[in-house]
Design a protein around this motif. Structure first.
Motif, PDB file in Angstrom:
ATOM      1  N   GLU A   1       0.881  -1.078  -0.002  1.00 26.56           N
ATOM      2  CA  GLU A   1      -0.018   0.036   0.167  1.00 26.56           C
ATOM      3  C   GLU A   1       1.009   1.130   0.013  1.00 26.56           C
ATOM      4  N   ALA A   2       0.253   2.285  -0.644  1.00 21.48           N
ATOM      5  CA  ALA A   2       1.119   3.643  -0.492  1.00 21.48           C
ATOM      6  C   ALA A   2       1.294   4.175   0.797  1.00 21.48           C
ATOM      7  N   LYS A   3       2.433   4.550   1.013  1.00 22.04           N
ATOM      8  CA  LYS A   3       2.756   5.047   2.275  1.00 22.04           C
ATOM      9  C   LYS A   3       2.948   6.915   2.181  1.00 22.04           C
ATOM     10  N   GLU A   4       2.749   7.463   3.235  1.00 24.47           N
ATOM     11  CA  GLU A   4       3.052   9.012   3.147  1.00 24.47           C
ATOM     12  C   GLU A   4       4.534   9.294   3.069  1.00 24.47           C
ATOM     13  N   ILE A   5       4.917  10.013   1.861  1.00 23.64           N
ATOM     14  CA  ILE A   5       6.309  10.262   1.724  1.00 23.64           C
ATOM     15  C   ILE A   5       6.551  11.709   1.834  1.00 23.64           C
ATOM     16  N   ALA A   6       5.676  12.595   1.702  1.00 25.72           N
ATOM     17  CA  ALA A   6       5.969  13.913   1.912  1.00 25.72           C
ATOM     18  C   ALA A   6       4.695  15.024   1.937  1.00 25.72           C
ATOM     19  N   ARG A   7       5.076  15.949   2.691  1.00 28.15           N
ATOM     20  CA  ARG A   7       3.869  16.999   2.535  1.00 28.15           C
ATOM     21  C   ARG A   7       4.396  18.329   2.013  1.00 28.15           C
ATOM     22  N   CYS A   8       3.468  19.155   1.222  1.00 27.35           N
ATOM     23  CA  CYS A   8       3.530  20.392   0.593  1.00 27.35           C
ATOM     24  C   CYS A   8       2.720  21.424   1.509  1.00 27.35           C
ATOM     25  N   VAL A   9       3.375  22.568   1.740  1.00 27.51           N
ATOM     26  CA  VAL A   9       2.710  23.580   2.368  1.00 27.51           C
ATOM     27  C   VAL A   9       2.972  25.033   1.950  1.00 27.51           C
ATOM     28  N   THR A  10       2.056  25.770   1.554  1.00 29.76           N
ATOM     29  CA  THR A  10       2.076  27.026   1.215  1.00 29.76           C
ATOM     30  C   THR A  10       1.020  27.827   1.674  1.00 29.76           C
ATOM     31  N   ARG A  11       1.448  29.165   2.129  1.00 25.55           N
ATOM     32  CA  ARG A  11       0.701  30.054   2.855  1.00 25.55           C
ATOM     33  C   ARG A  11       0.292  31.304   2.229  1.00 25.55           C
TER      34      ARG A  11
END
Length: 613
Positions: free
Chosen positions: A165-175
Motif C-alpha cells: 500500500e502507498a505510504k505517506e512520503i512528503a507534505r507540501c505547505v504554502t501560505r
C-alpha cells in the motif's frame, strides 16, 4: 416622474470598455427629455497590498446642471456609503473600513490603497443632477494574493519495496494565497495525479485553511508506493495561482529524494590492492546493490570446507600475507527482510619469489676454447618468471634462463647479472651477479705511435690478455725503464721515449702457466716498424753472426801483417764503456681501462721470466 434603466455587466473580466448605466428622466414639460449616464469598469482585478483605481465617468445631457457624486460598497447585502461630494464639499465617511484607505480625485475616480482581502466586493458610483435625476454604475473588484514559496517536508521513514500500500512520503505547505492556489505533485517533471484505480500506489490529500486575514494556507500530502527505479527520482510540489490581469503563475518547492529499502540483487567481492605479494596487508570488501538491512559474512574455502573469517561490517583486513594465504575467498550477503542470500567469491594469489638458484653453482673458471658452456638461472615463484642475463649491467646477452657460451673466448670474461621478475608485479624481482674467468695463454696486441712534444717521441704500447694475468717483461738496447698497467685479465706495457737517431730494438714478452707470447719493436730513425718476433729474431741473429765473422777475419788479417801490436802496454781497449743515454719515461695517465689500475714496478730489459732463463 422618471424611470432608470441599469446597463448589464460586461461579459469579460478586466475588459477595458466602460459600460454605461443609463438613467432617463422624463419631465412633465412636453417635448423636454433629460438624462444622466454613468460609465465604469464592470470588473477590476487588484493585487492585495497594492493600490487600485476604479473610474466613474458621468455623462449629463444638461452639463451646467448642479450635480453630486456618491460611492457605495455592498456590506452584508446592503449598501454602505463611503464617500460623498457635491458642488461645494467632499467627505470620506467616517467609521467605515475605507475611512483611511480611499481618496477620490476631481474626475470622481476612487483609489483604494492598500487593497485587502475583504475588498473583493461590488462598488457603486452614483451621480445625481438635481431635477434631471441620477444615474449609477457598479464594479466588481476581484483581489489576488501570491502565495508564499511552498515548503516541502519529507517523511523520515524508509519505505520497503515489499510494502503493498502507498505510504505517506512528503507534505507540501504554502501560505497567504488568494484565491486558494492549486497544488500539484511531480516526480522527475512528470505530474502525479491521484487515480482511484491506482489508490494503492498514488494518493493525494489536500487541505485548505482560511486564515484570520482571509488568505489561504494549502497543505497537500502525497502517499506513494515506490518501485526500485524511484531510488534516484526527485519529488517536489508546484503551486499554481493567478495574478492580475489574467496572468497564470507558479512556484516550485525544493526537490527531495525518498528513502527506499529494497533487497540486493547482486553482490561483489573485492580485494585491495588487486596484486598481492608476501608480507602485504590485504583488505577484503563485500558490496551489494540493495538498500535494505543486510548482514555480511566473509569466508575462505579450506580443504573443501567453508571457514568463516571474523569481520565487522562489509570490510576485513588480513595482515602480513604469506604464500599459504592463497586460495578461494568470498562473502555472503544476507538480506534481513527477505532472508535471501547472495554469494560472491574469487581466487586470491599471494605472489612470492624465492632466492635465485644458479646451476652449476660456480666458481665459473673456464679454459679458452671450451665448447657449450651453459649456466642456468632459476627461482621458485608463484607465477611464470621473466629471466634476463646482462653483462656489465648493460648489455643483454640472453632473455631466457640459460647463459650459453658456444665457444669460450677471452672476451667472454667479466661480470654477468641474472634478473628474474614476475610480470605485473614490479616490486617483486631478484638479481644475482657472477664473475666468469677465462683461462688461457697470453695474446699480445701492440701499437707504435710517433708524436711531437718538445721534439720527436715514440709511444710503444702492448696489451697482453690472458689468465692468470700474464707476467710481462720488456728488454731494449740501453735497458730503458718501462711502466706496466695491471688490469683485470690483461696487462698494458707502455713506453714513451725520444725518437732515436739510429735503430732501436725492444722486445716485450707475456707469460703465464698456459704459455707465452712476445712482440719485437724495431724503431729506426724517424720510422717505427713493428714486426713479429717469430721471423725477425732469426734474421737479426744471422746478420749478427755474419758481421762478427767479417770482423774476426779483418782482425786476423791485420794481426798477421803486424799492424796490431800484441804487448800489454801497447794494447788498446776496443770495448770502452759507452755512456748510457738518459731516457725520459712518461706514463700516460689517461689510459682508459675497465678495472682498477695497478702500477707495476719496472724491470731491466735483460731480465726474463723463469721459463726463459
Amino acid at each position: 416622474m422618471f424611470s432608470a434603466v441599469r446597463a448589464g455587466r460586461a461579459a469579460a473580466s478586466g475588459s477595458v470598455c466602460l459600460t454605461p448605466a443609463l438613467v432617463t428622466l422624463v419631465l412633465t414639460i412636453p417635448g423636454i427629455i433629460a438624462t444622466v449616464q454613468v460609465s465604469t469598469r464592470p470588473v477590476l482585478e487588484a493585487e492585495i497590498k497594492k493600490a487600485i483605481s476604479i473610474p466613474c465617468v458621468p455623462t449629463i445631457s444638461t452639463p451646467n446642471t448642479t450635480k453630486y457624486v456618491q460611492w457605495f460598497v455592498m456590506e452584508k447585502n446592503a449598501r454602505q456609503r463611503i464617500y460623498f461630494q457635491d458642488m461645494e464639499n467632499s467627505t470620506v465617511d467616517a467609521g467605515t473600513d475605507y475611512t483611511h484607505r480611499i481618496k477620490v480625485d476631481k474626475m470622481y475616480t476612487l483609489t483604494i490603497d492598500p487593497v485587502v482581502r475583504r475588498d473583493e466586493r461590488t462598488f457603486h458610483c452614483q451621480v445625481g443632477a438635481g431635477p434631471v435625476g441620477s444615474g449609477e454604475a457598479e464594479t466588481l473588484l476581484k483581489v489576488y494574493a501570491a502565495p508564499d514559496m511552498p515548503v516541502i517536508e519529507k517523511d523520515s521513514r524508509t519505505i520497503s519495496l515489499i510494502e503493498t500500500e502507498a505510504k505517506e512520503i512528503a507534505r507540501c505547505v504554502t501560505r497567504n494565497g488568494y484565491p486558494a492556489p492549486n497544488v500539484t505533485w511531480f516526480k522527475d517533471r512528470t505530474p502525479l495525479h491521484a487515480d482511484p484505480q491506482m489508490r494503492n500506489r498514488i494518493s493525494v490529500k489536500l487541505q485548505a485553511t482560511e486564515e484570520a486575514n482571509g488568505l489561504y494556507t494549502m497543505k497537500s500530502t502525497l502517499s506513494y508506493l515506490p518501485v526500485k527505479r524511484d531510488k534516484d527520482a526527485t519529488f517536489y510540489c508546484e503551486v499554481s495561482y493567478r495574478m492580475p490581469v489574467g496572468i497564470d503563475m507558479m512556484k516550485e518547492s525544493a526537490k527531495i529524494n525518498i528513502s527506499i529499502s529494497y533487497p540486493p540483487e547482486n553482490a561483489e567481492f573485492l580485494i585491495h590492492p588487486k596484486v598481492l605479494k608476501e608480507m602485504d596487508n590485504m583488505t577484503m570488501e563485500c558490496q551489494s546493490d540493495g538498500t535494505s538491512s543486510v548482514d555480511y559474512t566473509f569466508f575462505k574455502i579450506l580443504d573443501g570446507e567453508m571457514v568463516v573469517i571474523k569481520s565487522d561490517g562489509n570490510k576485513v583486513v588480513v595482515t602480513a600475507l604469506s604464500r599459504n594465504d592463497s586460495g578461494l575467498y568470498g562473502c555472503n550477503v544476507l538480506d534481513l527482510e527477505t532472508d535471501n542470500v547472495l554469494v560472491s567469491n574469487k581466487t586470491i594469489i599471494v605472489n612470492y619469489l624465492d632466492p635465485i638458484v644458479l646451476t652449476p653453482k660456480g666458481p665459473y673458471v673456464f679454459t679458452e676454447g671450451k665448447k657449450n658452456v651453459r649456466i642456468s638461472c632459476e627461482a621458485e615463484a608463484s607465477q611464470r618468471l621473466t629471466v634476463a642475463w646482462t653483462k656489465r649491467k648493460k648489455t643483454v646477452v640472453s632473455t631466457g634462463k640459460w647463459l650459453k657460451l658456444s665457444m669460450v673466448a677471452l672476451e667472454d670474461a667479466g661480470n654477468y647479472s641474472c634478473k628474474v621478475a614476475i610480470p605485473g608485479v614490479p616490486s617483486l624481482s631478484r638479481q644475482k651477479t657472477i664473475s666468469i674467468v677465462v683461462e688461457g695463454p697470453p695474446h699480445v696486441n701492440c701499437t707504435t705511435e710517433k708524436f711531437q712534444k718538445n721534439g720527436p717521441y715514440v709511444n710503444l704500447t702492448c696489451v697482453f690478455r690472458g689468465y692468470p694475468i700474464p707476467v710481462v717483461t720488456c728488454n731494449a738496447h740501453k735497458a730503458p725503464t718501462l711502466m706496466y698497467h695491471h688490469q683485470k685479465n690483461y696487462v698494458v706495457s707502455e713506453l714513451i721515449l725520444p725518437l732515436p737517431t739510429g735503430e732501436l730494438q725492444l722486445t716485450c714478452n707475456g707469460t703465464n702457466q698456459h704459455g707465452d707470447d712476445d712482440y719485437l719493436f724495431i724503431v729506426q730513425g724517424d720510422v717505427a716498424q713493428a714486426k713479429s718476433s717469430g721471423g725477425v729474431v732469426i734474421v737479426v741473429i744471422i746478420v749478427c753472426i755474419l758481421l762478427l765473422a767479417i770482423l774476426g777475419a779483418i782482425l786476423y788479417f791485420l794481426y798477421k801483417k803486424g799492424k796490431i801490436p800484441c804487448g800489454r802496454s801497447g794494447k788498446q781497449s776496443i770495448t770502452q764503456a759507452e755512456g748510457h743515454d738518459n731516457i725520459v719515461v712518461e706514463v700516460k695517465n689517461d689510459q682508459k681501462v675497465p678495472e682498477e689500475t695497478v702500477l707495476l714496478q719496472g724491470v731491466n730489459g735483460d731480465k726474463k721470466p723463469p721459463n726463459h732463463q
